[in-house]
Scaffold this active site. Sequence first.
Site, mmCIF file in Angstrom:
data_model
loop_
_atom_site.group_PDB
_atom_site.id
_atom_site.type_symbol
_atom_site.label_atom_id
_atom_site.label_comp_id
_atom_site.label_asym_id
_atom_site.label_seq_id
_atom_site.Cartn_x
_atom_site.Cartn_y
_atom_site.Cartn_z
ATOM 1 N N ASN A 106 -12.076 -9.903 -18.772
ATOM 2 C CA ASN A 106 -12.270 -11.008 -19.716
ATOM 3 C C ASN A 106 -13.568 -11.726 -19.384
ATOM 4 O O ASN A 106 -14.013 -11.728 -18.237
ATOM 5 C CB ASN A 106 -11.105 -12.006 -19.600
ATOM 6 C CG ASN A 106 -11.215 -13.144 -20.584
ATOM 7 O OD1 ASN A 106 -11.555 -12.934 -21.754
ATOM 8 N ND2 ASN A 106 -10.947 -14.354 -20.140
ATOM 9 N N HIS A 108 -15.294 -15.555 -19.654
ATOM 10 C CA HIS A 108 -14.916 -16.951 -19.885
ATOM 11 C C HIS A 108 -16.163 -17.822 -19.747
ATOM 12 O O HIS A 108 -16.937 -17.646 -18.800
ATOM 13 C CB HIS A 108 -13.846 -17.373 -18.869
ATOM 14 C CG HIS A 108 -13.326 -18.745 -19.119
ATOM 15 N ND1 HIS A 108 -12.453 -19.041 -20.151
ATOM 16 C CD2 HIS A 108 -13.577 -19.915 -18.484
ATOM 17 C CE1 HIS A 108 -12.189 -20.335 -20.138
ATOM 18 N NE2 HIS A 108 -12.862 -20.891 -19.137
ATOM 19 N N SER A 135 -18.228 -16.392 -16.516
ATOM 20 C CA SER A 135 -17.587 -15.541 -15.509
ATOM 21 C C SER A 135 -16.965 -14.332 -16.191
ATOM 22 O O SER A 135 -16.354 -14.463 -17.257
ATOM 23 C CB SER A 135 -16.438 -16.301 -14.815
ATOM 24 O OG SER A 135 -16.843 -17.566 -14.369
ATOM 25 N N ASP A 144 -6.871 -17.438 -17.610
ATOM 26 C CA ASP A 144 -8.218 -17.334 -17.054
ATOM 27 C C ASP A 144 -8.214 -17.190 -15.525
ATOM 28 O O ASP A 144 -9.131 -17.637 -14.843
ATOM 29 C CB ASP A 144 -9.099 -18.519 -17.497
ATOM 30 C CG ASP A 144 -9.271 -18.533 -19.011
ATOM 31 O OD1 ASP A 144 -9.414 -17.447 -19.602
ATOM 32 O OD2 ASP A 144 -9.227 -19.617 -19.603
HETATM 33 C C1 GRF Z 1 -17.363 -16.524 -25.763
HETATM 34 O O1 GRF Z 1 -17.986 -17.724 -25.435
HETATM 35 C C2 GRF Z 1 -16.351 -16.143 -24.720
HETATM 36 O O2 GRF Z 1 -16.714 -16.528 -23.433
HETATM 37 C C3 GRF Z 1 -15.148 -16.924 -25.163
HETATM 38 O O3 GRF Z 1 -15.158 -16.833 -26.564
HETATM 39 C C4 GRF Z 1 -16.507 -16.679 -27.008
HETATM 40 C C5 GRF Z 1 -16.559 -15.470 -27.882
HETATM 41 O O4 GRF Z 1 -17.775 -15.319 -28.544
HETATM 42 N N1 GRF Z 1 -13.946 -16.437 -24.515
HETATM 43 P P1 GRF Z 1 -18.053 -14.046 -29.444
HETATM 44 O O5 GRF Z 1 -16.865 -13.866 -30.389
HETATM 45 O O6 GRF Z 1 -18.215 -12.854 -28.544
HETATM 46 O O7 GRF Z 1 -19.303 -14.361 -30.192
#
Ligand code: GRF
Length: 189
Positions: A106, A108, A135, A144
């Site tokens: 994932n 984050h 991260s 997370d």
């Molecule tokens: C990213 O900021 C990711 O870290 C978070 O959701 C956002 C997704 O952005 N979990 P995208 O859909 O890849 O543009």
Amino acid sequence: MNLCIFASGEGSNYQAIVNAIANKELAAKVVCVVSDKPHAYVLKRAHKDKIPTIACSPKHFTSKHEFEEAILEMLSQYSIDYIVCAGYMRIIGPTLLHAYPGRILNIHPSLLPKYKGKNALQQALEQKDTTLGASVHYIDETLDGGPIIEQRSFTIEADTPMEVIENRLHEIEHRLYIDVLKRLEEEKQ
Ligand code: GRF
């Protein structure tokens, strides 16, 4: 290395990964994109890239277990090395975790363990942090949580405009995810 990308929204991380593969920077294949939101823009991107998609809304299931069982069933036709969550706004449950142990990643938008959950960037800004970052971590059963693979940070000034911060964070995320996947690919060889 076969990847299955899970995403709920815009899909800019999805696009960065697909572009890195197209540019031969990353030796991987996105075999499928899964979304819990049937109208997510990421699905449009995947259609354009001719990548198979699975749109599966949890609304049609009575439990998370049943929802994830249905996804697993649809994924069974693919050989998947890693599930790559990229803006997948749902906690992965034990059913998927046990099917792909240690193989779900994932990204984050914070320097974990700080600011877990939603609105991580907002939380960091409210705390007046001037070092922000992202991260990539393995997923476990906690929100997370799970072992951190790599983090990257950047600094801002007190008056840096929000738009600049968001763009920088996205750039950092895209680069970080590609670099982590490259490392996993190298380790696999
Ligand atoms: C990213 O900021 C990711 O870290 C978070 O959701 C956002 C997704 O952005 N979990 P995208 O859909 O890849 O543009």
